[in-house]
Design a protein around this motif. Structure first.
Motif, PDB file in Angstrom:
ATOM      1  N   LYS A 159      -1.475  15.472  -0.550  1.00  0.00           N
ATOM      2  CA  LYS A 159      -1.840  16.857  -0.235  1.00  0.00           C
ATOM      3  C   LYS A 159      -3.053  16.862   0.687  1.00  0.00           C
ATOM      4  O   LYS A 159      -3.140  17.656   1.625  1.00  0.00           O
ATOM      5  N   TRP A 160      -3.992  15.996   0.386  1.00  0.00           N
ATOM      6  CA  TRP A 160      -5.228  15.812   1.161  1.00  0.00           C
ATOM      7  C   TRP A 160      -5.686  14.392   0.943  1.00  0.00           C
ATOM      8  O   TRP A 160      -5.479  13.822  -0.128  1.00  0.00           O
ATOM      9  N   TRP A 161      -6.266  13.803   1.975  1.00  0.00           N
ATOM     10  CA  TRP A 161      -6.885  12.495   1.750  1.00  0.00           C
ATOM     11  C   TRP A 161      -8.094  12.336   2.662  1.00  0.00           C
ATOM     12  O   TRP A 161      -8.222  12.961   3.709  1.00  0.00           O
ATOM     13  N   GLY A 162      -9.015  11.506   2.206  1.00  0.00           N
ATOM     14  CA  GLY A 162     -10.209  11.202   2.964  1.00  0.00           C
ATOM     15  C   GLY A 162     -10.461   9.709   2.947  1.00  0.00           C
ATOM     16  O   GLY A 162      -9.885   8.975   2.136  1.00  0.00           O
ATOM     17  N   THR A 163     -11.330   9.268   3.836  1.00  0.00           N
ATOM     18  CA  THR A 163     -11.643   7.840   3.892  1.00  0.00           C
ATOM     19  C   THR A 163     -12.929   7.631   4.683  1.00  0.00           C
ATOM     20  O   THR A 163     -13.415   8.539   5.370  1.00  0.00           O
ATOM     21  N   GLN A 164     -13.477   6.433   4.605  1.00  0.00           N
ATOM     22  CA  GLN A 164     -14.674   6.081   5.354  1.00  0.00           C
ATOM     23  C   GLN A 164     -14.278   5.410   6.673  1.00  0.00           C
ATOM     24  O   GLN A 164     -13.402   4.541   6.693  1.00  0.00           O
TER      25      GLN A 164
ATOM     26  N   GLN B 281       3.328   7.091  -5.243  1.00  0.00           N
ATOM     27  CA  GLN B 281       3.178   7.738  -6.550  1.00  0.00           C
ATOM     28  C   GLN B 281       2.167   8.886  -6.513  1.00  0.00           C
ATOM     29  O   GLN B 281       2.081   9.665  -7.473  1.00  0.00           O
ATOM     30  N   TYR B 282       1.415   9.003  -5.411  1.00  0.00           N
ATOM     31  CA  TYR B 282       0.417  10.073  -5.296  1.00  0.00           C
ATOM     32  C   TYR B 282       0.830  11.122  -4.273  1.00  0.00           C
ATOM     33  O   TYR B 282      -0.011  11.889  -3.794  1.00  0.00           O
ATOM     34  N   LYS B 283       2.087  11.178  -3.933  1.00  0.00           N
ATOM     35  CA  LYS B 283       2.568  12.186  -2.995  1.00  0.00           C
ATOM     36  C   LYS B 283       2.211  13.582  -3.503  1.00  0.00           C
ATOM     37  O   LYS B 283       2.434  13.910  -4.673  1.00  0.00           O
ATOM     38  N   GLY B 284       1.621  14.393  -2.625  1.00  0.00           N
ATOM     39  CA  GLY B 284       1.256  15.755  -3.009  1.00  0.00           C
ATOM     40  C   GLY B 284      -0.026  15.868  -3.795  1.00  0.00           C
ATOM     41  O   GLY B 284      -0.396  16.964  -4.218  1.00  0.00           O
TER      42      GLY B 284
ATOM     43  N   VAL C 199       0.832  -1.204   0.000  1.00  0.00           N
ATOM     44  CA  VAL C 199       0.000   0.000   0.000  1.00  0.00           C
ATOM     45  C   VAL C 199       0.863   1.250   0.000  1.00  0.00           C
ATOM     46  O   VAL C 199       0.596   2.215  -0.737  1.00  0.00           O
ATOM     47  N   LEU C 200       1.921   1.257   0.814  1.00  0.00           N
ATOM     48  CA  LEU C 200       2.792   2.428   0.878  1.00  0.00           C
ATOM     49  C   LEU C 200       3.478   2.682  -0.460  1.00  0.00           C
ATOM     50  O   LEU C 200       3.653   3.840  -0.870  1.00  0.00           O
ATOM     51  N   SER C 201       3.854   1.619  -1.147  1.00  0.00           N
ATOM     52  CA  SER C 201       4.465   1.779  -2.473  1.00  0.00           C
ATOM     53  C   SER C 201       3.479   2.418  -3.451  1.00  0.00           C
ATOM     54  O   SER C 201       3.856   3.252  -4.287  1.00  0.00           O
TER      55      SER C 201
ATOM     56  N   LEU D 190      -2.450  10.520  14.472  1.00  0.00           N
ATOM     57  CA  LEU D 190      -1.721  10.049  13.285  1.00  0.00           C
ATOM     58  C   LEU D 190      -2.454  10.438  11.995  1.00  0.00           C
ATOM     59  O   LEU D 190      -1.806  10.815  11.005  1.00  0.00           O
ATOM     60  N   MET D 191      -3.763  10.366  12.008  1.00  0.00           N
ATOM     61  CA  MET D 191      -4.528  10.762  10.821  1.00  0.00           C
ATOM     62  C   MET D 191      -4.296  12.233  10.503  1.00  0.00           C
ATOM     63  O   MET D 191      -4.100  12.614   9.341  1.00  0.00           O
ATOM     64  N   ARG D 192      -4.308  13.072  11.531  1.00  0.00           N
ATOM     65  CA  ARG D 192      -4.068  14.504  11.310  1.00  0.00           C
ATOM     66  C   ARG D 192      -2.663  14.740  10.772  1.00  0.00           C
ATOM     67  O   ARG D 192      -2.467  15.488   9.806  1.00  0.00           O
ATOM     68  N   ARG D 193      -1.660  14.107  11.383  1.00  0.00           N
ATOM     69  CA  ARG D 193      -0.269  14.300  10.961  1.00  0.00           C
ATOM     70  C   ARG D 193      -0.030  13.776   9.549  1.00  0.00           C
ATOM     71  O   ARG D 193       0.871  14.251   8.841  1.00  0.00           O
ATOM     72  N   ALA D 194      -0.842  12.800   9.127  1.00  0.00           N
ATOM     73  CA  ALA D 194      -0.696  12.232   7.779  1.00  0.00           C
ATOM     74  C   ALA D 194      -1.522  12.990   6.741  1.00  0.00           C
ATOM     75  O   ALA D 194      -1.685  12.528   5.610  1.00  0.00           O
ATOM     76  N   ASN D 195      -2.075  14.166   7.134  1.00  0.00           N
ATOM     77  CA  ASN D 195      -2.822  15.049   6.223  1.00  0.00           C
ATOM     78  C   ASN D 195      -4.232  14.572   5.894  1.00  0.00           C
ATOM     79  O   ASN D 195      -4.770  14.897   4.832  1.00  0.00           O
ATOM     80  N   CYS D 196      -4.858  13.794   6.795  1.00  0.00           N
ATOM     81  CA  CYS D 196      -6.259  13.439   6.567  1.00  0.00           C
ATOM     82  C   CYS D 196      -7.104  14.712   6.645  1.00  0.00           C
ATOM     83  O   CYS D 196      -7.029  15.458   7.638  1.00  0.00           O
ATOM     84  N   GLY D 197      -7.909  14.961   5.624  1.00  0.00           N
ATOM     85  CA  GLY D 197      -8.719  16.169   5.594  1.00  0.00           C
ATOM     86  C   GLY D 197     -10.173  15.938   5.946  1.00  0.00           C
ATOM     87  O   GLY D 197     -10.823  16.799   6.549  1.00  0.00           O
ATOM     88  N   THR D 198     -10.716  14.768   5.563  1.00  0.00           N
ATOM     89  CA  THR D 198     -12.141  14.505   5.761  1.00  0.00           C
ATOM     90  C   THR D 198     -12.361  13.035   6.040  1.00  0.00           C
ATOM     91  O   THR D 198     -11.738  12.173   5.408  1.00  0.00           O
ATOM     92  N   VAL D 199     -13.237  12.750   6.989  1.00  0.00           N
ATOM     93  CA  VAL D 199     -13.706  11.381   7.180  1.00  0.00           C
ATOM     94  C   VAL D 199     -15.181  11.320   6.787  1.00  0.00           C
ATOM     95  O   VAL D 199     -15.952  12.246   7.041  1.00  0.00           O
ATOM     96  N   TYR D 200     -15.547  10.214   6.169  1.00  0.00           N
ATOM     97  CA  TYR D 200     -16.919   9.988   5.707  1.00  0.00           C
ATOM     98  C   TYR D 200     -17.523   8.933   6.633  1.00  0.00           C
ATOM     99  O   TYR D 200     -17.072   7.783   6.639  1.00  0.00           O
TER     100      TYR D 200
END
Length: 589
Positions: free
Chosen positions: A251-256, A216-219, A210-212, A270-280
């Motif tokens: 840059k931003w990520w969201g998840t359920q 490729q989507y950094k930023g 998953v990290l690999s 950890l979610m905040r530090r990893a740039n999580c912007g929105t939870v669904y």
């Protein structure tokens, strides 16, 4: 002929909805395309409506694969019929085709049911050997005059599946990149098809894999598409820590997530530090009885805590509610809006319960004879397609629309500015625009439901043939002669639809006048429009081209069938000018 070139298509839902402005394809077809590419096939992917698919896209293609959801299956069927008319074999897959394979086979050659990570490639290899796919798991097809449904495949080891190559899409600039880290869900909500499609057990991808993929989507903007990203908190923390340590943050990520994720402060940090912007968050209802019926295993206190805790960490909350359970009333819907505003939920999704094929809710509605229609375009969560228990269909539709309008009103746009900043203002502004657009598009449906509610007995039955009319078509027979007296047009009612008879000689002036007259004299919406052009001549190929384009534009209002002496003449124009595939059915007169 051996299959070498494969075109995979994911249709978009035709109607506006809360995610209309997000250009994010689902992962199923990119995964299949990547697998085929590894096996030496030439693969291209298209994401969008039929008007984004050009006739040239089908040129030289040996096989077309199309994914389906319930709300996109009609579009998928239309594309499939056109491809087959060009003698290209078609395979349908996805959740709707899985649960309605015989329906799907009316429009295609094969159906891949369930997870097709491996079975789609097996089907193609079988066809290339000239063999019937008798032993390919999950494949449905016609064999010796009967439908044959091979047993479903075993659950896939998702660590063996390739990383989906999203750059195979040839026609879309992706705004948000989807990433899947798991499949399956043990909660089995009665209205959801996830467990039927992907099983009751969570299956996780290897963290390094998953990290690999995320690297490729950094930023960029990313959506982690798991049904519950934090189902295993330890594993979620490991993944988040890896994102931070490897410096591969989006840059931003969201998840359920479920509401219980909010009880773990280490996870939220950890979610905040990893740039999580929105939870669904699937909140579903403020009605405790409804939560029990849906098998949600949460209560209002859990929802309130969830919103408060994520806000403490600067993460926006998108609340997902479902209206229409047998315990819901008009008051329930109004109380839900009050709850959402009082608890400062940033954005909401007020969906009407959808009895999706394959779910317990669908089976219940079918057994109780409560379905209003099987027009699958309407199974999008924005249209009432069943009879609710404690209110009329019209009341459920109108109260849902009022709920959206109230939450996304101008006066509420800035309410969360002190909580989550200008991001909430931006998202609520977009919501305001989309709600108004949806209400305009669906105004005809209000009138239909009003009629259902008033004349319920006459509408009884498991299926109603929807006529998309705002007002009755009162012109029994309308005759029109163009100014230049080149074209005669007659409009009449026939078999529950509208018949337009055209005869004469069509040039550009007469065509413009004809379309203007049609728009002025036809009702706002109707289920079926037949255009009989058997006695119509065209001044040039340019006029035929414009005729096709104008009919395509009308297809948003009508389900159009065109009858012409030589359908191939239209096909030649489509190919010569590289037009989009037609939005209408074309048959010989």
């Amino acid at each position: 002929m051996p299959i070498k070139r494969v075109l995979l298509i994911e249709p978009k839902a035709p109607a506006s909805h809360v995610y209309s402005l997000v250009r994010m394809p689902r992962l199923g077809l990119p995964l299949l395309g990547t697998k085929l590419k590894e096996l030496g096939y030439e693969v291209s992917l298209i994401y969008g409506m039929g008007n984004e698919i050009r006739v040239a896209d089908l040129r030289g293609v040996d096989l077309v694969g199309i994914s389906t959801t319930t709300s996109t299956c009609q579009e998928a069927y239309r594309i499939a019929r056109f491809a087959r008319s060009r003698r290209i074999p078609v395979v349908l897959g996805g959740v709707h085709a899985t649960f309605r394979p015989e329906e799907a086979l009316e429009h295609c050659d094969y159906v891949c049911r369930g997870e097709a990570d491996y079975t789609f490639a097996e089907l193609l290899e079988c066809l290339n050997r000239g063999e019937a796919p008798l032993n390919v798991p999950g494949v449905s097809f016609r064999y010796e005059g009967k439908y044959r449904h091979n047993p479903l495949p075993e659950w896939v080891d998702i660590n063996e599946s390739p990383v989906p190559d999203l750059f195979l899409f040839k026609n879309v600039r992706i705004s948000t990149y989807p990433v899947s880290t798991s499949r399956g869900c043990p909660f089995d909500c009665t209205f959801c098809s996830v467990t039927q499609m992907f099983g009751h057990r969570y299956r996780y991808r290897n963290t390094d894999l998953v990290l690999s993929e995320l690297a490729q989507y950094k930023g960029k903007n990313v959506f982690i598409s798991d049904d519950n990203f934090t189902a295993n908190p330890k594993r979620a923390k490991e993944l988040l820590q890896g994102m931070i340590e490897r410096d591969i943050l989006p840059k931003w990520w969201g998840t359920q997530v479920r509401t219980d994720a909010a009880r773990d402060d280490e996870l939220l940090d950890l979610m905040r530090r990893a740039n999580c912007g929105t939870v669904y968050v699937g909140m579903e209802s403020v009605n405790s009885k409804t939560l029990e019926v849906y098998n949600k295993r949460q209560d209002l206190a859990d929802i309130e805590l969830c919103v408060r805790k994520f806000h403490e960490y600067g993460i926006m909350v998108h609340g997902m509610f479902v209206f229409g359970s047998d315990d819901d009333t008009v008051s329930t819907i109004r109380e839900t809006v009050d709850f959402a505003l009082q608890n400062r939920i940033d954005t909401v999704q007020f969906l009407i319960l959808v009895p999706l094929p394959g779910t317990p809710v669908y089976r219940q509605m079918e057994e109780e004879n409560r379905l209003l229609t099987r027009d699958w375009n309407l199974y999008d969560g924005h249209h009432v397609v069943f009879r609710p228990a404690k209110m009329s269909p019209y009341e459920l539709q109108m109260e849902t629309e009022k709920a959206f309008k109230r939450f996304y009103s101008v006066r509420n746009t800035f309410k969360n500015l002190p909580v989550t900043g200008f991001r909430s203002v931006a998202f609520r502004s977009v919501g305001h625009y989309l709600v108004r657009k949806w209400l305009k598009e669906s105004s005809w449906y209000q009138e239909f439901l009003k009629k259902v509610s008033k004349e319920d007995q006459s509408m009884a039955g498991p299926m109603v043939s929807l006529r998309k009319t705002i007002e009755s078509f009162k012109i029994r027979r309308f005759r029109y002669l163009s100014t230049e007296k080149l074209v005669e047009m007659q409009i009449s009612e026939k078999d529950g639809g509208i018949l337009v008879d055209l005869q004469g000689y069509l040039n550009n002036f007469a065509l413009t006048e004809m379309i203007r007259t049609l728009k002025r004299n036809l009702p706002a919406y109707n289920q079926k429009l037949t255009v009989n052009a058997a006695k119509l001549g065209f001044a040039s190929e340019e006029v035929i081209k414009t005729f096709i384009q104008r009919l395509n534009a009308l297809s948003g209002r009508f389900n159009i069938e065109v009858k012409v002496p030589d359908p191939e003449a239209l096909m030649r124009v489509l190919e010569r000018y590289n037009l989009s595939i037609p939005h209408f059915e074309c048959h010989s007169s």
